[in-house]
Motif scaffolding. Structure first.
Motif, PDB file in Angstrom:
ATOM      1  N   ASP A 164      57.350 -23.420  97.508  1.00 58.19           N
ATOM      2  CA  ASP A 164      56.307 -24.266  96.886  1.00 58.19           C
ATOM      3  C   ASP A 164      55.020 -24.172  97.695  1.00 58.19           C
ATOM      4  O   ASP A 164      55.035 -24.387  98.913  1.00 58.19           O
ATOM      5  N   ILE A 165      53.912 -23.873  97.023  1.00 59.54           N
ATOM      6  CA  ILE A 165      52.621 -23.777  97.716  1.00 59.54           C
ATOM      7  C   ILE A 165      51.633 -24.694  96.989  1.00 59.54           C
ATOM      8  O   ILE A 165      51.394 -24.539  95.785  1.00 59.54           O
ATOM      9  N   PRO A 166      51.046 -25.665  97.725  1.00 55.58           N
ATOM     10  CA  PRO A 166      50.098 -26.579  97.071  1.00 55.58           C
ATOM     11  C   PRO A 166      48.915 -25.830  96.451  1.00 55.58           C
ATOM     12  O   PRO A 166      48.389 -24.886  97.054  1.00 55.58           O
ATOM     13  N   HIS A 167      48.526 -26.272  95.273  1.00 55.34           N
ATOM     14  CA  HIS A 167      47.326 -25.772  94.567  1.00 55.34           C
ATOM     15  C   HIS A 167      47.342 -24.252  94.347  1.00 55.34           C
ATOM     16  O   HIS A 167      46.291 -23.639  94.216  1.00 55.34           O
ATOM     17  N   SER A 168      48.508 -23.662  94.310  1.00 54.55           N
ATOM     18  CA  SER A 168      48.566 -22.192  94.237  1.00 54.55           C
ATOM     19  C   SER A 168      48.759 -21.669  92.821  1.00 54.55           C
ATOM     20  O   SER A 168      48.827 -20.465  92.621  1.00 54.55           O
ATOM     21  N   GLY A 169      48.868 -22.585  91.848  1.00 59.79           N
ATOM     22  CA  GLY A 169      49.057 -22.134  90.474  1.00 59.79           C
ATOM     23  C   GLY A 169      47.933 -22.629  89.581  1.00 59.79           C
ATOM     24  O   GLY A 169      47.078 -23.415  89.996  1.00 59.79           O
ATOM     25  N   LEU A 170      47.918 -22.120  88.370  1.00 63.95           N
ATOM     26  CA  LEU A 170      46.975 -22.604  87.369  1.00 63.95           C
ATOM     27  C   LEU A 170      47.776 -23.179  86.200  1.00 63.95           C
ATOM     28  O   LEU A 170      48.781 -22.590  85.792  1.00 63.95           O
ATOM     29  N   ALA A 171      47.347 -24.323  85.707  1.00 60.00           N
ATOM     30  CA  ALA A 171      47.979 -24.937  84.534  1.00 60.00           C
ATOM     31  C   ALA A 171      46.884 -25.336  83.557  1.00 60.00           C
ATOM     32  O   ALA A 171      45.724 -25.523  83.942  1.00 60.00           O
ATOM     33  N   LEU A 172      47.263 -25.471  82.299  1.00 64.84           N
ATOM     34  CA  LEU A 172      46.274 -25.843  81.275  1.00 64.84           C
ATOM     35  C   LEU A 172      45.753 -27.255  81.529  1.00 64.84           C
ATOM     36  O   LEU A 172      46.524 -28.170  81.847  1.00 64.84           O
ATOM     37  N   ARG A 173      44.468 -27.431  81.409  1.00 60.81           N
ATOM     38  CA  ARG A 173      43.880 -28.761  81.519  1.00 60.81           C
ATOM     39  C   ARG A 173      44.336 -29.615  80.335  1.00 60.81           C
ATOM     40  O   ARG A 173      44.763 -29.079  79.302  1.00 60.81           O
ATOM     41  N   ALA A 174      44.193 -30.933  80.475  1.00 59.35           N
ATOM     42  CA  ALA A 174      44.675 -31.859  79.439  1.00 59.35           C
ATOM     43  C   ALA A 174      44.125 -31.497  78.057  1.00 59.35           C
ATOM     44  O   ALA A 174      44.845 -31.563  77.053  1.00 59.35           O
ATOM     45  N   ALA A 175      42.869 -31.063  78.008  1.00 58.27           N
ATOM     46  CA  ALA A 175      42.241 -30.765  76.708  1.00 58.27           C
ATOM     47  C   ALA A 175      42.918 -29.594  75.990  1.00 58.27           C
ATOM     48  O   ALA A 175      42.759 -29.425  74.782  1.00 58.27           O
ATOM     49  N   TYR A 176      43.656 -28.774  76.748  1.00 55.28           N
ATOM     50  CA  TYR A 176      44.297 -27.586  76.154  1.00 55.28           C
ATOM     51  C   TYR A 176      45.822 -27.666  76.230  1.00 55.28           C
ATOM     52  O   TYR A 176      46.502 -26.697  75.922  1.00 55.28           O
ATOM     53  N   ARG A 177      46.342 -28.802  76.647  1.00 54.79           N
ATOM     54  CA  ARG A 177      47.776 -28.843  76.951  1.00 54.79           C
ATOM     55  C   ARG A 177      48.662 -28.658  75.718  1.00 54.79           C
ATOM     56  O   ARG A 177      49.829 -28.320  75.829  1.00 54.79           O
ATOM     57  N   ARG A 178      48.113 -28.857  74.551  1.00 51.90           N
ATOM     58  CA  ARG A 178      48.964 -28.635  73.364  1.00 51.90           C
ATOM     59  C   ARG A 178      49.319 -27.161  73.191  1.00 51.90           C
ATOM     60  O   ARG A 178      50.165 -26.813  72.389  1.00 51.90           O
ATOM     61  N   PHE A 179      48.652 -26.288  73.966  1.00 57.69           N
ATOM     62  CA  PHE A 179      49.014 -24.859  73.923  1.00 57.69           C
ATOM     63  C   PHE A 179      50.020 -24.497  75.010  1.00 57.69           C
ATOM     64  O   PHE A 179      50.301 -23.331  75.228  1.00 57.69           O
ATOM     65  N   ASP A 180      50.547 -25.501  75.698  1.00 57.33           N
ATOM     66  CA  ASP A 180      51.526 -25.258  76.769  1.00 57.33           C
ATOM     67  C   ASP A 180      52.922 -25.126  76.145  1.00 57.33           C
ATOM     68  O   ASP A 180      53.474 -26.099  75.611  1.00 57.33           O
ATOM     69  N   ALA A 181      53.493 -23.929  76.209  1.00 54.14           N
ATOM     70  CA  ALA A 181      54.789 -23.681  75.559  1.00 54.14           C
ATOM     71  C   ALA A 181      55.908 -24.488  76.215  1.00 54.14           C
ATOM     72  O   ALA A 181      56.872 -24.877  75.540  1.00 54.14           O
ATOM     73  N   LEU A 182      55.797 -24.746  77.517  1.00 52.55           N
ATOM     74  CA  LEU A 182      56.868 -25.506  78.172  1.00 52.55           C
ATOM     75  C   LEU A 182      56.880 -26.944  77.661  1.00 52.55           C
ATOM     76  O   LEU A 182      57.949 -27.551  77.532  1.00 52.55           O
ATOM     77  N   GLU A 183      55.704 -27.507  77.364  1.00 55.40           N
ATOM     78  CA  GLU A 183      55.657 -28.859  76.787  1.00 55.40           C
ATOM     79  C   GLU A 183      56.076 -28.826  75.323  1.00 55.40           C
ATOM     80  O   GLU A 183      56.774 -29.694  74.839  1.00 55.40           O
ATOM     81  N   ARG A 184      55.668 -27.775  74.610  1.00 56.22           N
ATOM     82  CA  ARG A 184      55.964 -27.700  73.177  1.00 56.22           C
ATOM     83  C   ARG A 184      57.464 -27.552  72.916  1.00 56.22           C
ATOM     84  O   ARG A 184      58.015 -28.153  72.013  1.00 56.22           O
ATOM     85  N   PHE A 185      58.139 -26.741  73.743  1.00 59.00           N
ATOM     86  CA  PHE A 185      59.546 -26.427  73.449  1.00 59.00           C
ATOM     87  C   PHE A 185      60.534 -27.081  74.415  1.00 59.00           C
ATOM     88  O   PHE A 185      61.743 -27.063  74.158  1.00 59.00           O
ATOM     89  N   ALA A 186      60.044 -27.601  75.534  1.00 61.67           N
ATOM     90  CA  ALA A 186      60.896 -28.279  76.528  1.00 61.67           C
ATOM     91  C   ALA A 186      62.229 -27.553  76.717  1.00 61.67           C
ATOM     92  O   ALA A 186      63.290 -28.110  76.440  1.00 61.67           O
ATOM     93  N   PRO A 187      62.207 -26.296  77.175  1.00 60.17           N
ATOM     94  CA  PRO A 187      63.464 -25.537  77.292  1.00 60.17           C
ATOM     95  C   PRO A 187      64.418 -26.171  78.302  1.00 60.17           C
ATOM     96  O   PRO A 187      63.989 -26.632  79.362  1.00 60.17           O
ATOM     97  N   GLN A 188      65.683 -26.185  77.940  1.00 64.55           N
ATOM     98  CA  GLN A 188      66.710 -26.725  78.845  1.00 64.55           C
ATOM     99  C   GLN A 188      67.331 -25.559  79.603  1.00 64.55           C
ATOM    100  O   GLN A 188      67.938 -24.676  79.009  1.00 64.55           O
ATOM    101  N   VAL A 189      67.160 -25.533  80.914  1.00 64.00           N
ATOM    102  CA  VAL A 189      67.763 -24.455  81.709  1.00 64.00           C
ATOM    103  C   VAL A 189      68.498 -25.070  82.890  1.00 64.00           C
ATOM    104  O   VAL A 189      68.105 -26.111  83.407  1.00 64.00           O
TER     105      VAL A 189
END
Ligand code: SF4
Length: 362
Positions: free
Chosen positions: A279-304
């Protein structure tokens, strides 16, 4: 070939190697950050041209390699859904997840497709309104602008059946993580020219100052690399620790403003897990709230379930310069490009693949 051959001139390369040898008075360990640079160094035998005192370490700059198995497992779970078309770059199809690869899933009937750009995935979504098109987005700051633009376009054009698994990572926090460990193994860095062409060099200055480490922005051809190594060795010998741009034909200190702004508009920095670095702080990029509906992990919530790597794979140590591919007992035996056990043997930028391709086994 114009603009390439002049950067591969053997006599000039030998001249630079001689100058490095004349400059060195003690051992130095220099890490090239980018997997493309690793391939060039191994392919052209640059490590073998250098004096023994200069050790080259291969860094975590292969985006496919540092993508954790858990991300692959999530992509596999989403790809299994009948309505989904999962798109990604070619290398990702053969990277092992815990149980299988995306290529295995495709063989078993999942709709997994290779695309060459995120905009191709977006066009596919437009042409298949009854399907859900998911783009598995891996890569450093080099590929993030294309994904940012595709997401922004999806918003503008109201393409609701497009989403992305955003697994982008940022180079500067990874350098911090490598330097912050209890056993520091790196004296100087060759920074990746293409990342700096997008993001500029400003983010590296505090790292160079804080850790007293030279960071030399370098290209990908043999003379670029040798020139970068010479600049790095010169700084080390003179006790300097500066950010130095030796790839001025492609990199401006401010980077590419349009690309940088696209990234900043759509993404925000988040903590991220890297294969090999954890784990590295601030080392990734994620969609901002305004675009989060395009986040596939939120849309499909895959169970692994819990993700696992092949137990014999030491790719984590290879990715931080603590082991060489040839240190791995599986190298060239249980693990080959045809039957890879780890991502570093799959990717065209992976260190294990480079050693297997350009160096004889054993
Ligand atoms: S040779 Fe294969 S098993 Fe060994 S570290 Fe590289 S990818 Fe992993």
């Amino acid at each position: 070939m114009r603009f390439v051959d002049e950067w591969r001139d053997p006599e000039a390369a030998r001249g630079l190697a001689r100058r490095i040898a004349e400059r060195v008075t003690r051992p130095w360990r220099i890490m090239e950050v980018c997997g493309g640079q690793t391939h060039a160094l191994v392919r052209f035998g640059i490590d073998r041209l250098l004096p023994e005192a200069v050790t080259l370490l291969h860094g975590p700059g292969c985006p496919v390699c540092v993508t954790p198995t858990a991300t692959l497992d999530a992509a596999l779970a989403i790809a299994r859904r009948p309505e989904v078309v999962l798109c990604t770059y070619g290398d990702m199809l053969r990277v092992p997840g815990t149980e299988r690869t995306l290529a295995d899933a495709k063989t078993a009937g999942a709709d997994v497709r290779i695309v060459y750009s995120t905009l191709d995935a977006l066009a596919l979504a437009e042409s298949l309104p009854d399907r859900e098109v998911v783009f598995l987005a891996v890569g450093f700051e080099t590929t993030a602008p294309g994904v940012a633009i595709a997401v922004a376009q999806a918003e503008i054009r109201k393409i609701v059946n497009f989403s992305a698994i955003v697994a982008h990572v940022r180079v500067p926090p990874a350098l911090e993580a490598i330097l912050a460990g209890p056993e520091r193994v790196v004296d100087g860095f060759l920074a990746a020219g293409h990342v700096c062409a997008v993001m500029g060099t400003a983010e590296y200055a505090p790292i160079a100052a804080r850790h007293r480490v030279p960071i030399v922005v370098t290209g990908f051809e043999p003379l670029d690399l040798l020139d970068g190594i010479l600049a790095c060795v010169t700084q080390l010998e003179e006790g300097r620790h500066e950010v130095e741009n030796r790839y001025a034909r492609a990199v401006r200190d401010e980077g590419n403003r349009a690309a940088r702004e696209a990234v900043l508009r759509v993404f925000e920095p988040v903590d991220r897990t890297w294969r090999g670095l954890g784990d590295i702080p601030h080392s990734g990029l994620a969609l901002r709230a305004a675009y989060r509906r395009f986040d596939a992990l939120e849309r499909f919530a895959p169970q692994v379930g819990a993700s696992r790597d092949a137990p014999e794979c030491i790719a984590g140590a290879v990715l931080v310069g603590k082991a060489r591919p040839t240190d791995c007992p599986a190298f060239g035996k249980a693990c080959t490009p045809d039957h890879p056990l780890g991502a570093t043997m799959v990717s065209s930028e992976g260190a294990c693949a480079a050693y297997h391709r350009y160096r004889s086994v054993g």
